[in-house]
Motif scaffolding. Structure first.
Motif, PDB file in Angstrom:
ATOM      1  N   GLY A  47      14.873   7.132   3.586  1.00 36.37           N
ATOM      2  CA  GLY A  47      14.643   6.196   2.362  1.00 36.37           C
ATOM      3  C   GLY A  47      13.745   4.959   2.912  1.00 36.37           C
ATOM      4  O   GLY A  47      13.191   4.254   2.023  1.00 36.37           O
ATOM      5  N   SER A  48      13.830   4.552   4.037  1.00 34.87           N
ATOM      6  CA  SER A  48      12.722   3.316   4.626  1.00 34.87           C
ATOM      7  C   SER A  48      11.460   3.714   4.323  1.00 34.87           C
ATOM      8  O   SER A  48      10.354   2.821   4.212  1.00 34.87           O
ATOM      9  N   PHE A  49      10.989   5.140   4.257  1.00 33.53           N
ATOM     10  CA  PHE A  49       9.605   5.266   3.882  1.00 33.53           C
ATOM     11  C   PHE A  49       9.203   4.967   2.627  1.00 33.53           C
ATOM     12  O   PHE A  49       8.023   4.877   2.228  1.00 33.53           O
ATOM     13  N   LEU A  50      10.057   4.844   1.626  1.00 32.42           N
ATOM     14  CA  LEU A  50       9.564   4.563   0.277  1.00 32.42           C
ATOM     15  C   LEU A  50       9.095   3.038   0.241  1.00 32.42           C
ATOM     16  O   LEU A  50       7.747   2.852  -0.244  1.00 32.42           O
ATOM     17  N   ALA A  51       9.592   1.943   1.153  1.00 29.10           N
ATOM     18  CA  ALA A  51       8.843   0.607   1.266  1.00 29.10           C
ATOM     19  C   ALA A  51       7.771   0.749   1.997  1.00 29.10           C
ATOM     20  O   ALA A  51       6.639   0.349   1.608  1.00 29.10           O
ATOM     21  N   VAL A  52       7.616   1.494   3.219  1.00 28.43           N
ATOM     22  CA  VAL A  52       6.359   1.790   3.716  1.00 28.43           C
ATOM     23  C   VAL A  52       5.190   2.391   2.953  1.00 28.43           C
ATOM     24  O   VAL A  52       4.018   1.840   3.023  1.00 28.43           O
ATOM     25  N   ALA A  53       5.592   3.389   2.375  1.00 24.21           N
ATOM     26  CA  ALA A  53       4.585   4.007   1.519  1.00 24.21           C
ATOM     27  C   ALA A  53       4.102   2.900   0.366  1.00 24.21           C
ATOM     28  O   ALA A  53       2.826   3.029   0.057  1.00 24.21           O
ATOM     29  N   ALA A  54       4.988   2.399  -0.377  1.00 23.28           N
ATOM     30  CA  ALA A  54       4.346   1.464  -1.250  1.00 23.28           C
ATOM     31  C   ALA A  54       3.313   0.411  -0.667  1.00 23.28           C
ATOM     32  O   ALA A  54       2.425  -0.028  -1.271  1.00 23.28           O
ATOM     33  N   ILE A  55       3.705  -0.349   0.557  1.00 19.37           N
ATOM     34  CA  ILE A  55       2.635  -1.082   1.265  1.00 19.37           C
ATOM     35  C   ILE A  55       1.527  -0.444   1.623  1.00 19.37           C
ATOM     36  O   ILE A  55       0.399  -1.011   1.675  1.00 19.37           O
ATOM     37  N   TRP A 115      13.704  15.323   0.786  1.00 13.02           N
ATOM     38  CA  TRP A 115      12.388  15.224  -0.067  1.00 13.02           C
ATOM     39  C   TRP A 115      11.489  13.964   0.265  1.00 13.02           C
ATOM     40  O   TRP A 115      10.471  13.887  -0.050  1.00 13.02           O
ATOM     41  N   ARG A 116      12.427  12.705   0.877  1.00 11.93           N
ATOM     42  CA  ARG A 116      11.699  11.504   0.913  1.00 11.93           C
ATOM     43  C   ARG A 116      10.554  11.535   2.372  1.00 11.93           C
ATOM     44  O   ARG A 116       9.742  10.649   2.307  1.00 11.93           O
ATOM     45  N   PHE A 117      10.716  12.473   2.863  1.00 14.39           N
ATOM     46  CA  PHE A 117       9.795  12.734   4.032  1.00 14.39           C
ATOM     47  C   PHE A 117       8.172  13.284   3.613  1.00 14.39           C
ATOM     48  O   PHE A 117       7.566  13.369   4.187  1.00 14.39           O
ATOM     49  N   LEU A 118       8.455  13.554   2.279  1.00 13.31           N
ATOM     50  CA  LEU A 118       7.124  13.754   1.529  1.00 13.31           C
ATOM     51  C   LEU A 118       6.187  12.462   1.584  1.00 13.31           C
ATOM     52  O   LEU A 118       5.154  12.501   1.543  1.00 13.31           O
ATOM     53  N   PHE A 119       6.691  11.234   1.561  1.00 11.44           N
ATOM     54  CA  PHE A 119       6.036  10.250   1.630  1.00 11.44           C
ATOM     55  C   PHE A 119       5.411   9.932   2.891  1.00 11.44           C
ATOM     56  O   PHE A 119       4.340   9.396   3.064  1.00 11.44           O
ATOM     57  N   ALA A 149      -0.482   3.989  -9.360  1.00  8.36           N
ATOM     58  CA  ALA A 149       0.716   4.797  -9.815  1.00  8.36           C
ATOM     59  C   ALA A 149       1.604   5.086  -8.593  1.00  8.36           C
ATOM     60  O   ALA A 149       3.197   4.786  -8.871  1.00  8.36           O
ATOM     61  N   ALA A 150       1.375   5.318  -7.285  1.00 11.89           N
ATOM     62  CA  ALA A 150       2.091   5.549  -6.391  1.00 11.89           C
ATOM     63  C   ALA A 150       2.893   4.235  -5.872  1.00 11.89           C
ATOM     64  O   ALA A 150       3.969   4.278  -5.508  1.00 11.89           O
ATOM     65  N   THR A 151       2.073   3.118  -5.818  1.00 12.21           N
ATOM     66  CA  THR A 151       2.671   1.876  -5.332  1.00 12.21           C
ATOM     67  C   THR A 151       3.650   1.450  -6.390  1.00 12.21           C
ATOM     68  O   THR A 151       4.885   1.201  -5.813  1.00 12.21           O
ATOM     69  N   LEU A 152       3.283   1.521  -7.564  1.00 11.98           N
ATOM     70  CA  LEU A 152       4.411   1.365  -8.738  1.00 11.98           C
ATOM     71  C   LEU A 152       5.531   2.269  -8.568  1.00 11.98           C
ATOM     72  O   LEU A 152       6.718   1.498  -8.701  1.00 11.98           O
ATOM     73  N   ALA A 153       5.537   3.368  -8.555  1.00 13.63           N
ATOM     74  CA  ALA A 153       6.440   4.347  -8.175  1.00 13.63           C
ATOM     75  C   ALA A 153       7.171   3.922  -7.101  1.00 13.63           C
ATOM     76  O   ALA A 153       8.584   3.982  -7.416  1.00 13.63           O
TER      77      ALA A 153
END
Length: 161
Positions: A47-55, A115-119, A149-153
């Motif tokens: 789950g922590s990869f969501l924030a990393v991916a946004a940045i 599936w979050r490892f897809l980030f 779009a990826a950043t906002l998602a």
């Protein structure tokens, strides 16, 4: 690419050795082993990869629209650091899970199918193709929209399981 794979392999081995050491110490009844396991488990989860991916995607978005010198600054001071942090966090997870698997916890390996490892894969793929994206104006325009779009998602979508 080979530097990234080498870094991934080394961090995986180091975290596996530390997790194995902590598990062995905990198995012998010392409470410090449980602390080591808890600390290594607390470093990262999927789950922590969501924030990393946004940045990362926001910095990639900036690289698509900024002039070459400013984009280079964003690349060297933000995107590269985030890329290596992603490699390190994912390698730590893999190493810890491999050590647990070696100590008889065979069900933990299924955690890699989150599936979050897809980030992680998206960050690595974007970083490795960034140079090609900067050279083609059509790809740069297309990926500006994709990165926006990826950043906002990553920031605002709940991604609940």
């Amino acid at each position: 690419m080979s530097k990234a794979l080498g870094t991934f392999a080394l961090v995986t081995i180091l975290s596996a050795l530390l997790m194995a050491f902590s598990l062995a110490v905990a198995r012998h009844g010392y409470p410090q082993g449980a602390f080591g396991v808890k600390r290594l488990d607390g470093i990262a989860d999927a789950g922590s990869f969501l924030a990393v991916a946004a940045i990362y995607f926001f910095s990639a978005l900036l690289m698509m629209i900024l002039p070459i010198r400013a984009a280079g600054i964003v690349l060297t001071h933000a995107a590269d650091a985030i890329f290596w942090a992603t490699i390190m966090l994912f390698a730590t997870i893999v190493g810890s899970l491999l050590a647990r698997w070696a100590f008889g916890q065979h069900d933990v390996i299924w955690a890699l199918l989150n599936w979050r490892f897809l980030f992680v894969a998206a960050i690595v793929a974007a970083h490795l193709t960034m140079n090609e994206l900067r050279h083609n104006i059509l790809l740069r325009s297309l990926f500006f929209v994709i990165f926006a779009a990826a950043t906002l998602a990553c920031l605002f979508w709940s991604f609940s399981v």
